[in-house]
Design a protein around this motif. Structure first.
Motif, PDB file in Angstrom:
ATOM      1  N   ILE A  38       0.339  -1.214   0.031  1.00 30.16           N
ATOM      2  CA  ILE A  38       0.081   0.244  -0.095  1.00 30.16           C
ATOM      3  C   ILE A  38       0.367   1.336   0.495  1.00 30.16           C
ATOM      4  N   GLU A  39       1.938   1.274   0.697  1.00 31.62           N
ATOM      5  CA  GLU A  39       3.106   2.441   0.150  1.00 31.62           C
ATOM      6  C   GLU A  39       4.558   1.813   0.148  1.00 31.62           C
ATOM      7  N   GLU A  40       5.416   2.504  -0.876  1.00 31.94           N
ATOM      8  CA  GLU A  40       6.691   2.081  -0.343  1.00 31.94           C
ATOM      9  C   GLU A  40       7.629   2.987  -0.499  1.00 31.94           C
ATOM     10  N   TYR A  41       8.608   2.861   0.277  1.00 33.17           N
ATOM     11  CA  TYR A  41       9.801   3.473   0.673  1.00 33.17           C
ATOM     12  C   TYR A  41      11.639   3.582   0.129  1.00 33.17           C
ATOM     13  N   PRO A  42      10.735   3.340  -1.529  1.00 33.70           N
ATOM     14  CA  PRO A  42      12.309   3.419  -2.051  1.00 33.70           C
ATOM     15  C   PRO A  42      13.848   3.955  -1.372  1.00 33.70           C
ATOM     16  N   GLU A  43      13.222   5.188  -0.723  1.00 31.88           N
ATOM     17  CA  GLU A  43      14.815   5.438  -0.402  1.00 31.88           C
ATOM     18  C   GLU A  43      14.925   5.207   0.494  1.00 31.88           C
ATOM     19  N   ASP A  44      14.319   4.292   1.709  1.00 36.56           N
ATOM     20  CA  ASP A  44      15.255   4.078   3.005  1.00 36.56           C
ATOM     21  C   ASP A  44      16.301   3.666   3.042  1.00 36.56           C
ATOM     22  N   GLU A  45      16.330   3.706   3.739  1.00 39.60           N
ATOM     23  CA  GLU A  45      18.512   3.064   4.028  1.00 39.60           C
ATOM     24  C   GLU A  45      18.625   2.485   5.571  1.00 39.60           C
ATOM     25  N   PRO A  46      19.820   1.354   5.571  1.00 38.56           N
ATOM     26  CA  PRO A  46      20.075   0.341   4.387  1.00 38.56           C
ATOM     27  C   PRO A  46      18.946   0.274   3.727  1.00 38.56           C
ATOM     28  N   CYS A  47      18.646  -0.266   3.456  1.00 36.09           N
ATOM     29  CA  CYS A  47      17.484  -0.799   2.085  1.00 36.09           C
ATOM     30  C   CYS A  47      15.989  -0.704   1.991  1.00 36.09           C
ATOM     31  N   PRO A  48      15.574  -0.841   0.234  1.00 39.91           N
ATOM     32  CA  PRO A  48      14.375  -0.010   0.536  1.00 39.91           C
ATOM     33  C   PRO A  48      13.295  -0.928   0.916  1.00 39.91           C
ATOM     34  N   SER A  49      12.205   0.054   1.304  1.00 34.19           N
ATOM     35  CA  SER A  49      11.228  -0.609   1.668  1.00 34.19           C
ATOM     36  C   SER A  49      10.067  -0.830   1.552  1.00 34.19           C
ATOM     37  N   ALA A  50       8.418  -1.762   2.112  1.00 34.06           N
ATOM     38  CA  ALA A  50       7.095  -1.054   1.380  1.00 34.06           C
ATOM     39  C   ALA A  50       6.396  -1.818   2.824  1.00 34.06           C
ATOM     40  N   LEU A  51       5.570  -0.868   2.695  1.00 37.42           N
ATOM     41  CA  LEU A  51       4.112  -1.504   4.253  1.00 37.42           C
ATOM     42  C   LEU A  51       3.169  -2.033   3.405  1.00 37.42           C
ATOM     43  N   PHE A  52       3.119  -3.119   3.537  1.00 34.48           N
ATOM     44  CA  PHE A  52       2.235  -4.717   3.185  1.00 34.48           C
ATOM     45  C   PHE A  52       0.895  -4.408   4.074  1.00 34.48           C
ATOM     46  N   PHE A  53      -0.389  -4.822   3.456  1.00 34.44           N
ATOM     47  CA  PHE A  53      -1.604  -4.854   4.257  1.00 34.44           C
ATOM     48  C   PHE A  53      -2.209  -6.091   4.095  1.00 34.44           C
ATOM     49  N   ALA A  54      -2.742  -6.908   5.313  1.00 35.95           N
ATOM     50  CA  ALA A  54      -3.138  -8.343   4.917  1.00 35.95           C
ATOM     51  C   ALA A  54      -3.999  -8.536   6.247  1.00 35.95           C
ATOM     52  N   ARG A  69      13.771  -8.185   5.199  1.00 35.18           N
ATOM     53  CA  ARG A  69      13.796  -7.618   7.099  1.00 35.18           C
ATOM     54  C   ARG A  69      12.452  -7.281   7.209  1.00 35.18           C
ATOM     55  N   ILE A  70      12.188  -7.814   8.500  1.00 35.85           N
ATOM     56  CA  ILE A  70      10.337  -7.635   8.548  1.00 35.85           C
ATOM     57  C   ILE A  70      11.323  -6.327   9.772  1.00 35.85           C
ATOM     58  N   ILE A  71      10.615  -4.984   9.430  1.00 32.05           N
ATOM     59  CA  ILE A  71      11.239  -4.177  10.416  1.00 32.05           C
ATOM     60  C   ILE A  71       9.652  -3.763  11.419  1.00 32.05           C
ATOM     61  N   THR A  72       8.767  -4.081  10.879  1.00 28.84           N
ATOM     62  CA  THR A  72       7.261  -4.152  11.879  1.00 28.84           C
ATOM     63  C   THR A  72       6.083  -4.118  11.961  1.00 28.84           C
TER      64      THR A  72
END
Length: 64
Positions: free
Chosen positions: A7-23, A42-45
């Motif tokens: 539902i959201e992407e964060y390509p500029e996140d460091e040290p790795c790009p991340s995304a928000l998933f909904f389920a 990596r699971i962030i939260t």
């Protein structure tokens, strides 16, 4: 997460790009922030989205 949607992407996140998933997990809405690093995921939260901040647990409400 296999049945989830990004539902959201964060390509500029460091040290790795991340995304928000909904389920749904056990029938409850769930958000998971996942980083995709070069050699691992990596699971962030993981959290239950607040109803007052989201529409249908997916779209952000206008923060006026």
């Amino acid at each position: 997460m296999l049945q989830g949607q990004i539902i959201e992407e964060y390509p500029e996140d460091e040290p790795c790009p991340s995304a928000l998933f909904f389920a749904y997990s056990e029938g409850r809405p769930c958000h998971v922030v996942v980083a995709e690093c070069e050699d691992h995921i990596r699971i962030i939260t993981v959290y239950i989205p607040e109803k007052n901040k989201r529409i249908d647990h997916v779209l952000r409400r206008d923060q006026k």
